[in-house]
Design an enzyme around this catalytic site. Structure first.
Site, PDB file in Angstrom:
ATOM      1  N   LYS A  20      -6.687  -8.584  -7.077  1.00  0.00           N
ATOM      2  CA  LYS A  20      -7.688  -8.018  -6.175  1.00  0.00           C
ATOM      3  C   LYS A  20      -9.044  -7.903  -6.891  1.00  0.00           C
ATOM      4  CE  LYS A  20      -4.112  -5.235  -3.847  1.00  0.00           C
ATOM      5  NZ  LYS A  20      -3.739  -3.850  -3.446  1.00  0.00           N
ATOM      6  N   TYR A  60      -3.578  -7.829   5.734  1.00  0.00           N
ATOM      7  CA  TYR A  60      -2.966  -6.489   5.752  1.00  0.00           C
ATOM      8  C   TYR A  60      -2.605  -6.033   7.170  1.00  0.00           C
ATOM      9  CZ  TYR A  60      -3.647  -5.505   0.758  1.00  0.00           C
ATOM     10  OH  TYR A  60      -3.563  -5.499  -0.624  1.00  0.00           O
ATOM     11  N   ASN A 123      -5.311  -0.746  -7.233  1.00  0.00           N
ATOM     12  CA  ASN A 123      -4.097  -1.064  -8.003  1.00  0.00           C
ATOM     13  C   ASN A 123      -4.004  -2.544  -8.409  1.00  0.00           C
ATOM     14  OD1 ASN A 123      -3.426  -2.138  -5.545  1.00  0.00           O
ATOM     15  ND2 ASN A 123      -1.637  -0.835  -5.175  1.00  0.00           N
ATOM     16  N   HIS A 126      -1.765  -7.783  -5.766  1.00  0.00           N
ATOM     17  CA  HIS A 126      -0.896  -7.847  -4.581  1.00  0.00           C
ATOM     18  C   HIS A 126       0.246  -8.820  -4.854  1.00  0.00           C
ATOM     19  CE1 HIS A 126       0.509  -8.420  -0.473  1.00  0.00           C
ATOM     20  NE2 HIS A 126       0.575  -9.704  -0.786  1.00  0.00           N
ATOM     21  N   GLU A 137       2.128 -15.372   3.758  1.00  0.00           N
ATOM     22  CA  GLU A 137       0.930 -15.154   2.938  1.00  0.00           C
ATOM     23  C   GLU A 137       0.493 -16.445   2.236  1.00  0.00           C
ATOM     24  OE1 GLU A 137       1.856 -10.403   2.295  1.00  0.00           O
ATOM     25  OE2 GLU A 137       2.069 -11.740   0.568  1.00  0.00           O
TER      26      GLU A 137
HETATM   27  P1  GDP Z   1       2.064  -3.002  -2.037  1.00  0.00           P
HETATM   28  O1  GDP Z   1       2.927  -3.999  -1.322  1.00  0.00           O
HETATM   29  O2  GDP Z   1       2.737  -2.387  -3.229  1.00  0.00           O
HETATM   30  O3  GDP Z   1       0.702  -3.549  -2.402  1.00  0.00           O
HETATM   31  O4  GDP Z   1       1.830  -1.763  -1.041  1.00  0.00           O
HETATM   32  P2  GDP Z   1       1.632  -1.718   0.553  1.00  0.00           P
HETATM   33  O5  GDP Z   1       1.935  -3.040   1.177  1.00  0.00           O
HETATM   34  O6  GDP Z   1       2.377  -0.533   1.056  1.00  0.00           O
HETATM   35  O7  GDP Z   1       0.093  -1.392   0.704  1.00  0.00           O
HETATM   36  C1  GDP Z   1      -0.871  -2.395   0.527  1.00  0.00           C
HETATM   37  C2  GDP Z   1      -2.017  -1.847  -0.286  1.00  0.00           C
HETATM   38  O8  GDP Z   1      -2.627  -0.771   0.444  1.00  0.00           O
HETATM   39  C3  GDP Z   1      -1.607  -1.216  -1.619  1.00  0.00           C
HETATM   40  O9  GDP Z   1      -1.462  -2.147  -2.663  1.00  0.00           O
HETATM   41  C4  GDP Z   1      -2.771  -0.273  -1.866  1.00  0.00           C
HETATM   42  O10 GDP Z   1      -3.881  -0.986  -2.408  1.00  0.00           O
HETATM   43  C5  GDP Z   1      -3.114   0.188  -0.460  1.00  0.00           C
HETATM   44  N1  GDP Z   1      -2.475   1.470  -0.162  1.00  0.00           N
HETATM   45  C6  GDP Z   1      -1.170   1.709   0.100  1.00  0.00           C
HETATM   46  N2  GDP Z   1      -0.939   3.000   0.316  1.00  0.00           N
HETATM   47  C7  GDP Z   1      -2.151   3.600   0.183  1.00  0.00           C
HETATM   48  C8  GDP Z   1      -2.590   4.960   0.305  1.00  0.00           C
HETATM   49  O11 GDP Z   1      -1.812   5.868   0.553  1.00  0.00           O
HETATM   50  N3  GDP Z   1      -3.932   5.180   0.109  1.00  0.00           N
HETATM   51  C9  GDP Z   1      -4.807   4.201  -0.176  1.00  0.00           C
HETATM   52  N4  GDP Z   1      -6.099   4.499  -0.364  1.00  0.00           N
HETATM   53  N5  GDP Z   1      -4.425   2.915  -0.296  1.00  0.00           N
HETATM   54  C10 GDP Z   1      -3.115   2.627  -0.113  1.00  0.00           C
HETATM   55 MG    MG Z   2       2.722  -4.849   0.569  1.00  0.00          MG
END
Ligand code: GDP
Ligand code: MG
Length: 162
Positions: A20, A60, A123, A126, A137
């Site tokens: 990212k 997303y 973080n 992805h 994707e």
């Molecule tokens: P991943 O698959 O581990 O990347 O997690 P997810 O698919 O659940 O979420 C996608 C991305 O959304 C994450 O990598 C974070 O950058 C962001 N994200 C997820 N949960 C949160 C949250 O509670 N707060 C914020 N600010 N960002 C979040």
């Molecule tokens: Mg995810």
């Protein structure tokens, strides 16, 4: 021998991994690539792109109801990201292990997010979460001609097929 190779080829998976904009800005491209490469996974596609906001919303889409969706899409489209496809046996699931938990506060040390990130909104990386999302994707981010297919000499040492 041929049968063994064919069986091995059938096990091969591909996953979509993106560094990212925060990972790019922090100079972590090589560090992240090297973790996948040293593990023994194979890089079959890579490019650097600035995703549009609309593109980020597509990527997303599943999170569109979440309160952080808009900020997340603004962030993903805020600068260059590195889009990659990695190939290997079990790479979808193990790629997620290399990455660590979504919230870096909960990621184990030794994982990419555990070692290199602090908060969930930044973080740095992805990774596809399953075979279906990996396929979707890869198709979203890369054109078929951007994907390569090749064998390398290390494979027989990584997989033990001679
Ligand atoms: P991943 O698959 O581990 O990347 O997690 P997810 O698919 O659940 O979420 C996608 C991305 O959304 C994450 O990598 C974070 O950058 C962001 N994200 C997820 N949960 C949160 C949250 O509670 N707060 C914020 N600010 N960002 C979040
Ligand atoms: Mg995810």
């Amino acid at each position: 021998m041929l049968q063994e190779q064919e069986a091995r080829a059938a096990e091969m998976e591909r996953t979509f991994i993106a560094i990212k904009p925060d990972g790019v800005q922090r100079g972590l491209i090589a560090e992240i690539i090297s973790r996948f490469e040293r593990k023994g996974f194979k890089l079959v596609a890579i490019k650097i792109v600035v995703p549009s906001k609309g593109f980020a919303q597509k990527h997303y889409y599943d999170l569109k109801e979440r309160p952080f969706f808009n900020g997340l899409c603004n962030f993903l489209s805020s600068g260059p990201a590195v889009a990659m496809v990695w190939e290997g046996e079990g790479v979808i699931k193990y790629g997620r292990k290399l990455i660590g938990a979504t919230d870096p506060q909960k990621s184990e040390p030794g994982t990419i997010r555990g070692d290199l990130a602090v908060v969930v909104g930044r973080n740095i990386i992805h990774g596809s979460d399953g075979p279906e999302t990996a396929k979707d994707e890869i198709n979203l981010w890369l054109k078929p001609e951007e994907l390569t297919s090749y064998s390398n000499n290390a494979e027989k040492w990584i997989y033990g097929v001679n």
